[in-house]
Design an enzyme around this catalytic site. Sequence first.
Site, short mmCIF file in Angstrom:
data_model
loop_
_atom_site.label_atom_id
_atom_site.label_comp_id
_atom_site.label_asym_id
_atom_site.label_seq_id
_atom_site.Cartn_x
_atom_site.Cartn_y
_atom_site.Cartn_z
N VAL A 53 0.86 -1.17 0.00
CA VAL A 53 0.00 0.00 0.00
C VAL A 53 0.90 1.22 0.00
O VAL A 53 1.85 1.29 0.78
CB VAL A 53 -0.93 0.02 1.24
CG1 VAL A 53 -1.89 1.21 1.16
CG2 VAL A 53 -1.70 -1.28 1.35
N CYS A 54 0.64 2.16 -0.90
CA CYS A 54 1.36 3.43 -0.93
C CYS A 54 2.87 3.20 -1.05
O CYS A 54 3.33 2.44 -1.91
CB CYS A 54 1.00 4.23 0.31
SG CYS A 54 1.44 5.98 0.24
N ALA A 55 3.67 3.84 -0.19
CA ALA A 55 5.12 3.73 -0.26
C ALA A 55 5.64 2.34 0.07
O ALA A 55 6.82 2.05 -0.12
CB ALA A 55 5.77 4.75 0.68
#
Length: 303
Positions: A105-107
Amino acid sequence: MSRIVFLLVPGVHLLDLAGPAQVFSTAADFGHPYTLSYVAEQPQVPTAQGLPLVAGADWPELGPEDLIVVPGWRTGAVDGRPVIGTATLQVLRDHHARGGTVASVCAGAEALGRAGLLDGRRCTTHHDVQDELAQRHPAAVVVRDVLFTVDDRVITSAGIASGIDMALHVVATRHGPAVAAQVARGMVVHTRRNGHEPQSSAMLRHRSHLDDTVHRVQNLIDARFDRPLPLPALASAVGVSERTLTRLFSRATGLTPLRYQQALRLEHAQHLISHGATIDAAARSAGFEDPRMLRRLRARTAV
């Protein structure tokens, strides 16, 4: 029993973690066999929102049906922080090599990149760090401005709420879209389909309402869309009149029950045709009595 293991790193975003965790926890509440675990390289993990978390240091034994999720962390750029040990990265590589699935998720995509799991694969991350991810991992195929990507058991999502979309996709893939819709309804969130497609699945697209009677009818149609489903039978199954059902269904979805069923049939037929089926064969499989109806619907949607 499938295990979902969340790898927590310092500065982890709570929603990046809590969103997918809630999806799988809710699926478990509905009788689907998920066990959630949390692993970190240190027992106490600071979060971006200031709430400390406690996680285990030892990885559970993982099998091909298990999923590792790396939530994102606070960063202005995917610039090498936080430190993730080589042993942890090896766990990610080994799990995937043994047939397991890894997700971010995300970074969190940066962790998969450091493990070499993005090389040659489509991936995404939060729009603020997409360029940085592409620079750090030039062998990765970074797809911009999508909710999530799926490539050879490597799933990456854009961040924050898209982690919920990604987790719902996993549930839909494993248990069917009706189960994913049930989970989304339990969480009071809108269900989306595959992140890289501009239009969501008809089976999920009309599930963002909160009318339980309509959801029950949709469950019936979803399970038998290729068979005749007379309106009186549907109304009787949920204990309302035909007129009431039509009114409730139209208000919640913008469609009549028949048009909803046609949408499911059309989407199923389109999928079969895209994989080489003839129009006649696809029409029969989808439940159309006459292939000409399928041709008319396809022509109408192509306009």
